[in-house]
Enzyme design. Structure first.
Site, PDB file in Angstrom:
ATOM      1  CG  ASP A  28      17.179 -16.683  -1.379  1.00 14.70           C
ATOM      2  OD1 ASP A  28      17.245 -16.043  -0.633  1.00 14.70           O
ATOM      3  OD2 ASP A  28      15.964 -16.992  -1.993  1.00 14.70           O
ATOM      4  CG  ASP A  42       2.311 -13.191 -11.169  1.00 19.67           C
ATOM      5  OD1 ASP A  42       2.440 -13.949 -10.120  1.00 19.67           O
ATOM      6  OD2 ASP A  42       3.306 -12.757 -11.830  1.00 19.67           O
ATOM      7  CB  SER A  86       3.831 -15.855 -14.427  1.00 19.59           C
ATOM      8  OG  SER A  86       4.067 -14.603 -14.602  1.00 19.59           O
ATOM      9  CG  ASP A 105      13.965 -22.506  -0.949  1.00 20.77           C
ATOM     10  OD1 ASP A 105      14.688 -22.463  -2.079  1.00 20.77           O
ATOM     11  OD2 ASP A 105      13.525 -21.447  -0.198  1.00 20.77           O
TER      12      ASP A 105
END
Ligand SMILES: Nc1ncnc2c1ncn2[C@@H]1O[C@H](COP(=O)(O)OP(=O)(O)OP(=O)(O)O)[C@@H](O)[C@H]1O
Ligand SMILES: [K+]
Ligand SMILES: [Mg+2]
Length: 677
Positions: free
Chosen positions: A304, A341, A380, A519
């Protein structure tokens, strides 16, 4: 355990390996290595012939039988020593890990809210414990409240403490590590005997070590070869009767031992164990030898972007308003969307505002509902009490959301977000209901040296694919800067599995690294899944390797070690079998020369006498094993290149070397033997 500690054990290691070489002589243990078992049986026969030289009717020389028995004994011992030495390193490490485990006390939270002291071994899944500064974490678990710095050196060897906190990616803790500051509440996630430390101990101890499919296949070939030679040697006396040569049993045994692949047979398991050990020394725990081998055959690596190729501490570093909005307005909404967040990105927005002395109306958020960031939505935000919805997220996701709310897309949004993406940044759009206010520029940098690493992988013939949730333009910029072969942008977690399956369907072996719960399925699907130790429990359980240092690029080293393991095994097999040629030329003429003078033509080695020829070949056959132990343990030198180029190079070096070395070696031994005789 630190690397130095491991080294200082080496004297003790050799001593214990010598001891185990004798213990392994037990035929029941020996039987697991059929090639060396054949040598042991041969040794027992020659030993009996020392006592009764005429047991088989012939007239073998007692002196020859004694010498042969000694050489065969050493041959078996050397092979046992190789294996014991390889096993010893893991055992020593396991012992030191067991020290870590001893007598830990836990403070368990009872259902009535009181705290009770219990031994760590009594803890079960779901129990809640409190750990304060200076105390040992009694078991694997997840931090459910608090924040603390934890010293994980007992497991990782890394002395710098790491921060563990509830929620998010840094919440998992490992039993046997120590809290150095503050206090945390932990929910235990494993039952006794199944903890990470337990698994690690049984791994390095080799308790669960099973032969890998590759090892079994090679072993089968070697055993078949042994059986063929056994058949040849057994029928030889019948054939030799026709040429009026009588072959003595000890000579036949010497011939058999020289011809069967004792070199690789003696070193094979040491090569496998040492390969696993090399991975461990890199602070990577491989759950099986199979995983390490698979790493050596990898064709494709999926990585990634954020945190693997880039540093991953994506920080807000600019606000870019659109459609004539003021910076203050944009910043205000950006802050409201980030108040709860907890991702590094979210927190960085508030930090940036503080640095820039930007203010926002926190009261607006009172009683609002927090919308958590999700990789699926890529957004978000907060739903305010007055009904307004505030969002921030990937530009295309926010665009779709605003359009669905009946709004429209400001004309300057595209060009401004492209500008951020073109320099490798991540643009996050900020919107309220049906209006987009502007962009947050999240800055991230490619780790240094990435380009060289990907070039190395390319040289090995491995394709790299970057899979990122980010937009195509940012992805393209980072992909180009880092030098990966291919990239997939706007990928959701399930897309990673799709890519892995697609590659596997083409017959390729795929590796991937990851740390998040999302993942986990992809880590399980990949042939080699490397989870980060800081990652979630789900990721660590799905993967077949865990990196204790949590460095995702370590997959590159793991692949190198796997390749080295496969290469070492191939090289020593080639060497071992090529050795036979020289032994033919040493032994066959010697056996028949007396009866068939024409055999003299084959006696190109000009060895002293038939007896010394046979003994020299046998001595060479024995000492080549300890001489090759360092190579088996360290692995053959390895430079990144394609598999076919490697194969050609190895065949040349170890094949040709395997033919030439014994010619020289046997000749030298023969000269020395004849000095004495
Ligand atoms: N806290 C956040 N709030 C809103 N949007 C976010 C937040 N974090 C990331 N995003 C957006 O969501 C996208 C997808 O995030 P995700 O974590 O799935 O992938 P990524 O981090 O960009 O890439 P990678 O797969 O390489 O880690 C990001 O590219 C970004 O645009
Ligand atoms: K041999
Ligand atoms: Mg991410």
């Amino acid at each position: 355990m630190s690397r130095n500690q491991r080294k200082s054990l080496s004297g003790e290691l050799v001593r214990s390996a010598i001891q185990h070489s004798f213990i392994k002589l037990n035929p029941r243990v020996m039987f697991r290595n059929p090639i060396m078992f054949v040598v042991e049986v041969g040794m027992i026969i020659t030993f009996l012939l020392c006592i009764w030289p005429n047991a088989f009717g012939g007239e073998s020389s007692r002196a020859f039988n004694i010498v042969t028995t000694i050489i065969l004994f050493l041959t078996v011992l050397f092979a046992n020593f190789a294996e014991a030495l390889a096993e010893g390193r893991g055992k020593a490490q396991a012992d030191s890990l067991k020290q870590t485990k001893k007598d830990v006390a836990a403070r368990k939270l009872q259902s009535d809210g009181t705290v009770k002291n219990v031994p760590a071994t009594d803890l079960r899944k779901g129990d809640i414990v409190i750990v304060d500064a200076g105390e040992m974490i009694p078991g694997d678990g997840e931090v459910i409240s608090g924040l603390a710095s934890v010293d994980e050196s007992a497991i990782t060897g890394e002395s710098a403490p790491v921060i563990k906190e509830a929620g998010g990616d840094f919440s998992s803790v490992t039993g046997g590590t120590r809290v150095v500051s503050d206090s945390i509440k932990i929910r235990i996630t494993t039952d006794p005997g199944e903890s990470f430390l337990d698994r690690m101990i049984s791994l390095v101890e080799g308790a669960k070590r099973q032969k890998t499919p590759n090892e079994i296949a090679l072993n089968t070939v070697l055993i078949s070869l042994t059986l063929i030679f056994l058949l040849v040697v057994v029928t030889l006396p019948v054939l030799s009767k026709y040429v009026h040569v009588s072959l003595e049993v000890p000579i036949l045994i010497a011939l058999l031992v020289c011809l069967i692949p004792t070199t690789i047979g003696g070193l094979l398991s040491a090569i496998g164990i040492a390969g696993m050990d090399r991975v461990t020394q890199f602070n990577v725990l491989a759950m099986s030898g199979k995983a390490v081998e698979a790493a050596g055959d990898i064709n494709t690596i999926i990585l990634d972007k954020t945190g693997t190729i880039t540093f991953g501490n994506r920080m807000a570093s600019d606000f870019v308003p659109v459609n004539g909005v003021s910076i203050a307005d944009l910043a205000g909404w950006a802050a409201l969307s980030s108040m709860a967040d907890e991702t590094p990105e979210g927190r960085s927005v508030l930090e940036y505002m503080k640095k820039q002395n930007l203010v926002y109306n926190a009261e607006l958020a009172q009683g609002s509902q927090f919308i958590e960031f999700k990789a699926e939505t890529r957004m978000s935000g907060t739903d305010l009490r007055d009904g307004r919805q505030v969002r921030k997220g990937a530009v295309d996701s926010v665009k779709k959301w605003v359009l669905a709310n009946g709004g429209n897309v400001p004309s300057d949004l595209g060009s401004k977000s492209d500008e951020i993406a073109r320099v490798g940044g991540t643009p996050l759009a900020v919107a309220v209901d049906n209006q987009i206010y502007g962009l947050i520029y999240l800055k991230d940098t490619v780790k240094p040296g990435m380009r060289e690493r990907f070039e190395q992988l390319r040289a090995m013939g491995i394709k790299t694919i970057m899979c990122t949730g980010d937009n195509p333009l940012t992805a393209a910029t980072i992909a180009k800067e880092a030098g990966v072969d291919d990239f997939i942008a706007e990928s959701k977690p399930e897309d990673k599995i799709a890519v892995i399956r697609r590659e596997q369907a083409e017959g390729k072996l795929v590796a991937m690294t990851g740390d998040g719960t999302n993942d986990a399925p992809a880590l399980a699907q990949a042939d080699v899944g490397l989870a980060m130790n800081t990652g979630t429990i789900a990721a660590k359980e799905a993967a077949n390797m865990v990196d204790l240092d949590s460095n995702p690029t370590k997959i590159i080293e793991v692949v190198s070690i796997g390749k080295q393991l496969l290469m070492t095994r191939g090289a020593l097999t080639t060497f071992s079998i090529a050795n036979d040629i020289a032994k033919y030329f040493a032994i066959i003429p010697a056996m028949f020369m007396v009866a068939i003078p024409q055999m003299e033509a084959l006696n190109i080695m000009r060895l002293g006498s038939p007896t010394s020829a046979i003994l020299s070949a046998l001595v060479f056959n024995a000492i080549i094993i300890p001489l090759l132990i360092p190579l088996a343990m360290k692995g053959v030198a390895y430079k990144p290149m394609s598999s076919s180029a490697l194969l050609r190079r190895n065949l040349f070096v170890y094949g040709l070397g395997g033919v030439i070395v014994p010619f020289i070696g046997i000749k030298l031994i023969d000269l020395i033997v004849n000095l004495w005789v």
